[in-house]
Motif scaffolding. Structure first.
Motif, PDB file in Angstrom:
ATOM      1  N   ASP A 154      -5.170  -7.667   1.643  1.00 40.90           N
ATOM      2  CA  ASP A 154      -5.765  -6.998   2.655  1.00 40.90           C
ATOM      3  C   ASP A 154      -7.250  -6.547   2.250  1.00 40.90           C
ATOM      4  O   ASP A 154      -7.964  -5.867   2.886  1.00 40.90           O
ATOM      5  CB  ASP A 154      -4.789  -5.696   2.771  1.00 40.90           C
ATOM      6  CG  ASP A 154      -3.443  -5.758   3.413  1.00 40.90           C
ATOM      7  OD1 ASP A 154      -3.345  -6.862   3.432  1.00 40.90           O
ATOM      8  OD2 ASP A 154      -2.728  -4.793   3.556  1.00 40.90           O
ATOM      9  N   PHE A 176      -7.164  -8.850   8.425  1.00 42.56           N
ATOM     10  CA  PHE A 176      -6.119  -7.867   8.422  1.00 42.56           C
ATOM     11  C   PHE A 176      -6.626  -6.482   8.920  1.00 42.56           C
ATOM     12  O   PHE A 176      -6.090  -5.865   9.788  1.00 42.56           O
ATOM     13  CB  PHE A 176      -5.303  -7.878   7.161  1.00 42.56           C
ATOM     14  CG  PHE A 176      -4.086  -6.797   7.127  1.00 42.56           C
ATOM     15  CD1 PHE A 176      -2.997  -6.986   7.928  1.00 42.56           C
ATOM     16  CD2 PHE A 176      -4.252  -5.724   6.556  1.00 42.56           C
ATOM     17  CE1 PHE A 176      -2.200  -6.097   8.079  1.00 42.56           C
ATOM     18  CE2 PHE A 176      -3.187  -4.599   6.744  1.00 42.56           C
ATOM     19  CZ  PHE A 176      -2.136  -4.979   7.452  1.00 42.56           C
ATOM     20  N   GLY A 232       0.574  -0.992  -0.118  1.00 41.70           N
ATOM     21  CA  GLY A 232      -0.092   0.069  -0.120  1.00 41.70           C
ATOM     22  C   GLY A 232       0.800   1.254   0.053  1.00 41.70           C
ATOM     23  O   GLY A 232       1.292   1.706  -1.081  1.00 41.70           O
ATOM     24  N   SER A 261       2.513  -7.523   3.228  1.00 34.78           N
ATOM     25  CA  SER A 261       2.231  -6.948   1.696  1.00 34.78           C
ATOM     26  C   SER A 261       3.048  -7.738   0.787  1.00 34.78           C
ATOM     27  O   SER A 261       2.506  -8.313  -0.044  1.00 34.78           O
ATOM     28  CB  SER A 261       2.825  -5.516   1.703  1.00 34.78           C
ATOM     29  OG  SER A 261       1.926  -4.569   2.566  1.00 34.78           O
ATOM     30  N   ASP A 290      -5.027  -2.031  -0.754  1.00 31.99           N
ATOM     31  CA  ASP A 290      -3.561  -1.722  -1.459  1.00 31.99           C
ATOM     32  C   ASP A 290      -3.647  -1.311  -2.751  1.00 31.99           C
ATOM     33  O   ASP A 290      -2.858  -0.266  -3.276  1.00 31.99           O
ATOM     34  CB  ASP A 290      -2.612  -2.754  -1.017  1.00 31.99           C
ATOM     35  CG  ASP A 290      -2.263  -2.940   0.496  1.00 31.99           C
ATOM     36  OD1 ASP A 290      -2.637  -1.969   1.215  1.00 31.99           O
ATOM     37  OD2 ASP A 290      -1.363  -3.967   0.627  1.00 31.99           O
TER      38      ASP A 290
HETATM   39 CA    CA Z   1      -1.841  -3.005   2.994  1.00 30.39          CA
END
Ligand code: CA
Ligand code: GDP
Length: 316
Positions: A36, A149, A9, A199, A48
């Protein structure tokens, strides 16, 4: 020349902007993180991917690093009045993205295709590929039990201890042909200064993706998300710790050992360089905080130029 950026992100989007403003823009494609993703108010949200699109389309709220600029929150206020949980801050403009995504999803349009349509609307020309079109969701085990998350990150403000992390659904996920092809034909693969566990880890966990990177002849260079041994923002430190890795350049290297050729570390971490080089990788020491457009462009230009130079020397 083909360049691939693996991006999460906020850290990922800063790196993407750096490449978009560099002389390497036309050569670059991004592989983003979908793990996410989550559903709110019946809508599919892909934080993201939207952070990448809003950043590259200059629609991002630069103060927060996520969400739309000039945003309002009328719909969220109304949902709160209905007694709905509204800890996930979704603005009115942002909600239109989620309505559009959810509508297309119900029509059976793939996540990759939806991403392309959203990118087009925001004038984003750098292609954003997805590691998979299947649903993969990061879950975090805490003393309060397993959380999605976003529950961990937004609702609990990353305050809970991290006991375990899983990428739910990843075993059955199929990599997209476009991501695999991009990796195979890359000359340079840049790993953004994103959270290495959630990520980047969630991208690598899609069956076939990490294997393709390991098998590719690309020069793989990572940018550390740590500055002075600390995260700029977010829970990467807690997550490294829960994965049994140290919270420093060595911990980042440990996440990428099987395929990394070079690591970019901040000047404040330069004491880590000798150890990294003793492991057989190259190290670029340079300021890595990306506060301004100039910072982003300089760091990503330096990173790709370093990779190309090292690759040339390796071939010689
Ligand atoms: Ca993220
Ligand atoms: P998220 O998905 O929004 O959490 O963002 P990412 O996973 O892409 O990035 C989070 C990581 O980016 C954090 O670990 C931060 O330390 C790192 N980060 C954010 N901004 C910067 C920056 O300007 N420079 C560096 N080196 N790291 C950054």
């Amino acid at each position: 020349m083909k360049i691939t950026l693996l991006a999460g992100g906020v850290g990922g989007a800063k790196a993407a902007e750096g490449l978009a403003n560099s002389r390497f823009a036309e050569h670059t494609k991004i592989i983003g993180n979908v793990a996410d993703d989550d559903e709110f108010h019946g809508l599919w949200v892909s934080p993201d991917i939207d952070t990448l699109i809003y950043s590259l389309g200059d629609q991002i709220d630069r103060q927060q690093g996520w969400g739309r600029k000039n945003e309002s929150y009328q719909v969220l206020g109304e949902l709160r009045a209905f007694g709905q949980e509204t800890w996930m801050t979704l603005g009115d403009l942002d909600l239109a993205t989620h309505i559009f995504r959810t509508h297309l999803r119900r029509l059976g349009v793939s996540a990759s295709e939806i991403t392309q349509r959203l990118a087009m609307r925001h004038g984003v020309s750098m292609p954003i590929l997805l590691p998979t079109d299947d649903v993969v969701q990061t879950r975090v085990n805490t003393p309060k039990g397993w959380l999605s998350f976003q529950e961990f990150f937004v609702r609990e403000h990353c305050q809970l201890d991290v006991l375990d992390i899983e990428y739910h659904g990843v075993e059955k996920a199929t990599p997209t042909p476009s991501a695999l092809e991009q990796i195979v034909h890359s000359d340079v693969i840049v790993i953004a200064p994103s959270n290495p566990i959630v990520s980047i880890g969630a991208i690598l966990a899609v069956p076939g993706i990490q294997q393709a990177i390991e098998a590719s002849s690309a020069y793989v260079i990572g940018i550390s998300p740590l500055i002075g041994g600390k995260t700029v923002k977010g829970p990467a430190d807690k997550m490294l710790e829960s994965a049994g890795k140290s919270i420093d350049s060595k911990g980042i290297y440990d996440c990428y050992t099987s395929f990394i050729d070079a690591l970019v570390i901040d000047e404040s971490d330069k004491h880590d360089a000798a150890w990294l080089e003793s492991q057989g990788i190259k190290v670029l020491v340079t300021p890595t905080l990306m506060a301004t457009t100039e910072d982003k462009t300089r760091l990503l230009t330096e990173t790709v130029e370093f990779a190309l130079l090292q690759q040339k020397q390796r071939a010689a």
